[in-house]
Scaffold this motif. Sequence first.
Motif, PDB file in Angstrom:
ATOM      1  N   LEU A 240      -5.788  25.048   6.595  1.00  0.00           N
ATOM      2  CA  LEU A 240      -5.423  23.771   5.949  1.00  0.00           C
ATOM      3  C   LEU A 240      -4.878  22.747   6.938  1.00  0.00           C
ATOM      4  CD1 LEU A 240      -3.809  24.794   2.530  1.00  0.00           C
ATOM      5  CD2 LEU A 240      -5.953  23.584   2.920  1.00  0.00           C
ATOM      6  N   GLU A 241      -4.654  23.177   8.175  1.00  0.00           N
ATOM      7  CA  GLU A 241      -4.162  22.224   9.178  1.00  0.00           C
ATOM      8  C   GLU A 241      -5.234  21.158   9.399  1.00  0.00           C
ATOM      9  OE1 GLU A 241      -2.804  24.501  12.584  1.00  0.00           O
ATOM     10  OE2 GLU A 241      -1.624  25.802  11.277  1.00  0.00           O
ATOM     11  N   GLY A 242      -4.828  19.911   9.400  1.00  0.00           N
ATOM     12  CA  GLY A 242      -5.800  18.829   9.554  1.00  0.00           C
ATOM     13  C   GLY A 242      -6.352  18.331   8.230  1.00  0.00           C
ATOM     14  N   TRP A 243      -5.897  18.883   7.104  1.00  0.00           N
ATOM     15  CA  TRP A 243      -6.313  18.427   5.771  1.00  0.00           C
ATOM     16  C   TRP A 243      -5.855  16.987   5.554  1.00  0.00           C
ATOM     17  CZ3 TRP A 243      -8.432  21.318   1.525  1.00  0.00           C
ATOM     18  CH2 TRP A 243      -8.354  20.684   0.273  1.00  0.00           C
ATOM     19  N   GLY A 244      -6.594  16.244   4.770  1.00  0.00           N
ATOM     20  CA  GLY A 244      -6.067  14.954   4.303  1.00  0.00           C
ATOM     21  C   GLY A 244      -6.836  13.754   4.814  1.00  0.00           C
ATOM     22  N   LEU A 245      -6.407  12.618   4.309  1.00  0.00           N
ATOM     23  CA  LEU A 245      -7.002  11.323   4.656  1.00  0.00           C
ATOM     24  C   LEU A 245      -6.221  10.713   5.803  1.00  0.00           C
ATOM     25  CD1 LEU A 245      -7.231   9.443   1.235  1.00  0.00           C
ATOM     26  CD2 LEU A 245      -9.134   9.987   2.748  1.00  0.00           C
ATOM     27  N   SER A 246      -6.912  10.219   6.812  1.00  0.00           N
ATOM     28  CA  SER A 246      -6.183   9.537   7.884  1.00  0.00           C
ATOM     29  C   SER A 246      -5.537   8.270   7.320  1.00  0.00           C
ATOM     30  CB  SER A 246      -7.131   9.172   9.018  1.00  0.00           C
ATOM     31  OG  SER A 246      -7.958   8.090   8.635  1.00  0.00           O
ATOM     32  N   THR A 247      -4.513   7.806   8.001  1.00  0.00           N
ATOM     33  CA  THR A 247      -3.807   6.609   7.519  1.00  0.00           C
ATOM     34  C   THR A 247      -4.735   5.385   7.442  1.00  0.00           C
ATOM     35  OG1 THR A 247      -1.720   7.514   8.229  1.00  0.00           O
ATOM     36  CG2 THR A 247      -1.812   5.112   7.992  1.00  0.00           C
ATOM     37  N   PRO A 248      -5.560   5.103   8.467  1.00  0.00           N
ATOM     38  CA  PRO A 248      -6.474   3.950   8.325  1.00  0.00           C
ATOM     39  C   PRO A 248      -7.465   4.129   7.179  1.00  0.00           C
ATOM     40  CG  PRO A 248      -6.295   4.587  10.626  1.00  0.00           C
ATOM     41  CD  PRO A 248      -5.594   5.651   9.834  1.00  0.00           C
ATOM     42  N   ALA A 249      -7.997   5.338   6.989  1.00  0.00           N
ATOM     43  CA  ALA A 249      -8.944   5.562   5.889  1.00  0.00           C
ATOM     44  C   ALA A 249      -8.249   5.336   4.549  1.00  0.00           C
ATOM     45  CB  ALA A 249      -9.526   6.971   5.965  1.00  0.00           C
ATOM     46  N   ALA A 250      -7.027   5.846   4.427  1.00  0.00           N
ATOM     47  CA  ALA A 250      -6.279   5.674   3.179  1.00  0.00           C
ATOM     48  C   ALA A 250      -6.010   4.193   2.921  1.00  0.00           C
ATOM     49  CB  ALA A 250      -4.971   6.462   3.236  1.00  0.00           C
ATOM     50  N   LEU A 251      -5.631   3.463   3.969  1.00  0.00           N
ATOM     51  CA  LEU A 251      -5.355   2.028   3.781  1.00  0.00           C
ATOM     52  C   LEU A 251      -6.599   1.288   3.314  1.00  0.00           C
ATOM     53  CD1 LEU A 251      -3.144   1.185   6.899  1.00  0.00           C
ATOM     54  CD2 LEU A 251      -2.439   1.034   4.500  1.00  0.00           C
ATOM     55  N   LEU A 252      -7.733   1.570   3.953  1.00  0.00           N
ATOM     56  CA  LEU A 252      -8.969   0.878   3.573  1.00  0.00           C
ATOM     57  C   LEU A 252      -9.347   1.221   2.133  1.00  0.00           C
ATOM     58  CD1 LEU A 252     -10.887   1.265   6.943  1.00  0.00           C
ATOM     59  CD2 LEU A 252     -10.385  -0.913   5.792  1.00  0.00           C
ATOM     60  N   ASP A 253      -9.161   2.479   1.760  1.00  0.00           N
ATOM     61  CA  ASP A 253      -9.524   2.930   0.407  1.00  0.00           C
ATOM     62  C   ASP A 253      -8.567   2.368  -0.647  1.00  0.00           C
ATOM     63  OD1 ASP A 253     -10.930   4.317  -1.520  1.00  0.00           O
ATOM     64  OD2 ASP A 253      -9.959   6.246  -1.121  1.00  0.00           O
ATOM     65  N   ALA A 254      -7.298   2.208  -0.271  1.00  0.00           N
ATOM     66  CA  ALA A 254      -6.273   1.835  -1.262  1.00  0.00           C
ATOM     67  C   ALA A 254      -6.076   0.328  -1.398  1.00  0.00           C
ATOM     68  CB  ALA A 254      -4.943   2.502  -0.896  1.00  0.00           C
ATOM     69  N   ARG A 255      -6.719  -0.440  -0.515  1.00  0.00           N
ATOM     70  CA  ARG A 255      -6.575  -1.909  -0.600  1.00  0.00           C
ATOM     71  C   ARG A 255      -7.127  -2.424  -1.922  1.00  0.00           C
ATOM     72  NH1 ARG A 255      -8.202  -4.882   4.672  1.00  0.00           N
ATOM     73  NH2 ARG A 255     -10.237  -5.025   3.701  1.00  0.00           N
ATOM     74  N   GLY A 256      -6.459  -3.413  -2.472  1.00  0.00           N
ATOM     75  CA  GLY A 256      -6.972  -4.055  -3.684  1.00  0.00           C
ATOM     76  C   GLY A 256      -6.904  -3.196  -4.923  1.00  0.00           C
ATOM     77  N   ARG A 257      -6.039  -2.193  -4.929  1.00  0.00           N
ATOM     78  CA  ARG A 257      -5.933  -1.291  -6.086  1.00  0.00           C
ATOM     79  C   ARG A 257      -4.703  -1.614  -6.936  1.00  0.00           C
ATOM     80  NH1 ARG A 257     -10.069   2.868  -6.489  1.00  0.00           N
ATOM     81  NH2 ARG A 257     -10.957   3.039  -4.410  1.00  0.00           N
ATOM     82  N   GLY A 258      -4.116  -2.781  -6.725  1.00  0.00           N
ATOM     83  CA  GLY A 258      -3.052  -3.224  -7.628  1.00  0.00           C
ATOM     84  C   GLY A 258      -1.641  -2.918  -7.182  1.00  0.00           C
ATOM     85  N   LEU A 259      -1.459  -2.341  -6.002  1.00  0.00           N
ATOM     86  CA  LEU A 259      -0.096  -2.081  -5.516  1.00  0.00           C
ATOM     87  C   LEU A 259       0.048  -2.553  -4.077  1.00  0.00           C
ATOM     88  CD1 LEU A 259       0.974   1.531  -6.623  1.00  0.00           C
ATOM     89  CD2 LEU A 259       1.763  -0.664  -7.535  1.00  0.00           C
ATOM     90  N   PRO A 260       1.213  -3.126  -3.717  1.00  0.00           N
ATOM     91  CA  PRO A 260       1.480  -3.397  -2.303  1.00  0.00           C
ATOM     92  C   PRO A 260       1.500  -2.076  -1.537  1.00  0.00           C
ATOM     93  CG  PRO A 260       3.255  -4.251  -3.715  1.00  0.00           C
ATOM     94  CD  PRO A 260       2.342  -3.470  -4.605  1.00  0.00           C
ATOM     95  N   LEU A 261       0.967  -2.106  -0.318  1.00  0.00           N
ATOM     96  CA  LEU A 261       0.857  -0.868   0.458  1.00  0.00           C
ATOM     97  C   LEU A 261       1.801  -0.857   1.653  1.00  0.00           C
ATOM     98  CD1 LEU A 261      -3.029  -0.469   0.608  1.00  0.00           C
ATOM     99  CD2 LEU A 261      -1.433   0.626  -0.986  1.00  0.00           C
ATOM    100  N   LEU A 262       2.324   0.321   1.940  1.00  0.00           N
ATOM    101  CA  LEU A 262       3.043   0.596   3.177  1.00  0.00           C
ATOM    102  C   LEU A 262       2.218   1.646   3.915  1.00  0.00           C
ATOM    103  CD1 LEU A 262       6.613   0.950   1.633  1.00  0.00           C
ATOM    104  CD2 LEU A 262       5.656  -1.026   2.826  1.00  0.00           C
ATOM    105  N   ALA A 263       2.330   1.644   5.245  1.00  0.00           N
ATOM    106  CA  ALA A 263       1.539   2.598   6.027  1.00  0.00           C
ATOM    107  C   ALA A 263       2.457   3.492   6.825  1.00  0.00           C
ATOM    108  CB  ALA A 263       0.624   1.851   6.982  1.00  0.00           C
TER     109      ALA A 263
END
Length: 358
Positions: A240-263
Amino acid sequence: MTATRKDDHVRLAVAQHQTSQDRRYGAASYTGAFDDVHFPHHALAGTDRAQVGLRTSFAGWTWPVPLYINAMTGGSRRTGEINRDLAIAARETGLAIATGSMSPFLKDPACADTFTPVREQHPGGFVMANINANATPEQARRAIGLLDANALQIHLNTVQETVMPEGDRSFGHWPAAIEAIAQAVDVPVIVKEVGFGLSGRTVTRLACLGVAAADVAGRGGTDFARIENSRRPSRDHAYLEGWGLSTPAALLDARGRGLPLLASGGVRHPLDMARALALGAHAVGVSGPFLTTLVNDGPAALIEQLTAWLDQLTALMTLIGAHSPADLARADIHVTGALREYCVQREIPLPAREEHSR
Ligand code: FNR
């Protein structure tokens, strides 16, 4: 038991970042998802440093700088000292700060004094309390009250719990619990991951639960699957090491979804900070790297590092021609490599050239 675990987390996180010390300033040999985010160079785009300000506004708040010390610790004598020193560094540099999970305090009020130094040392600062989604609204209010917190972070950590032998195994009630807490407390709620990333789909759900902001806290920095694996003799969840969404990928995916984002998650240096702001984050959180500086070199070295990061962010904004973090979010950026491929395959819109002001 909890105190030992908190001390283990600090030791193992520092060990993880220790091996990447020479990566901190972006040694060419090291690449992460942030390296797929580029600012195309425009030689006449620069502005005057005097016109660049770091103030950032979101969710009704204004922070003097778009950098904060993200949730880490508390619950043992040693981590209480760390919280005190982190808060001193945050105060001296104008940063917001979060404590680590306050579950130890909710279980045993005797360890309150391992969290309260954060408020004592940073009386006028923006302080975030931190709990998990199993907390009751009453517990959430106690955590906020102890610190006179300005906001409440709720962390989502399904991967970490799964790897922990003593971890939780029931997560289905979390959306309802988050909604109940957000309704019951009198400060805004920020939901965060712990280094595995919040997807666009998750942020869309959070936007319906009364949450004020989302901290994507993605992969690329501190890896809690690795930390918890080191704590179990069999290490049988190593895959499971290395699981997950990278921070840039998460930011790009989460933009415009109705909430202010922090990184947060894997931010190595001021250029990564600028990249995260350019991808739409209102502020950038760092944990492991700042903890490593504090533990290895002491509070004065951390203050020096934070000061240098803010100075260098200002310099980068000057050369890019961004007058504020909000302006940086409109800067020309180019996405390459695995990050671009991920966005194309997932039909995540890449930043459009027409949007760029410069
Ligand atoms: C953390 N993190 C964390 N997050 C949280 O919400 N509650 C917590 O109690 C903790 N505990 C904790 C302990 C230690 C030692 C570290 C290093 C981190 C996660 C943290 O807030 C952040 O999301 C991740 O660490 C990713 O950021 P970095 O470390 O890559 O900058």
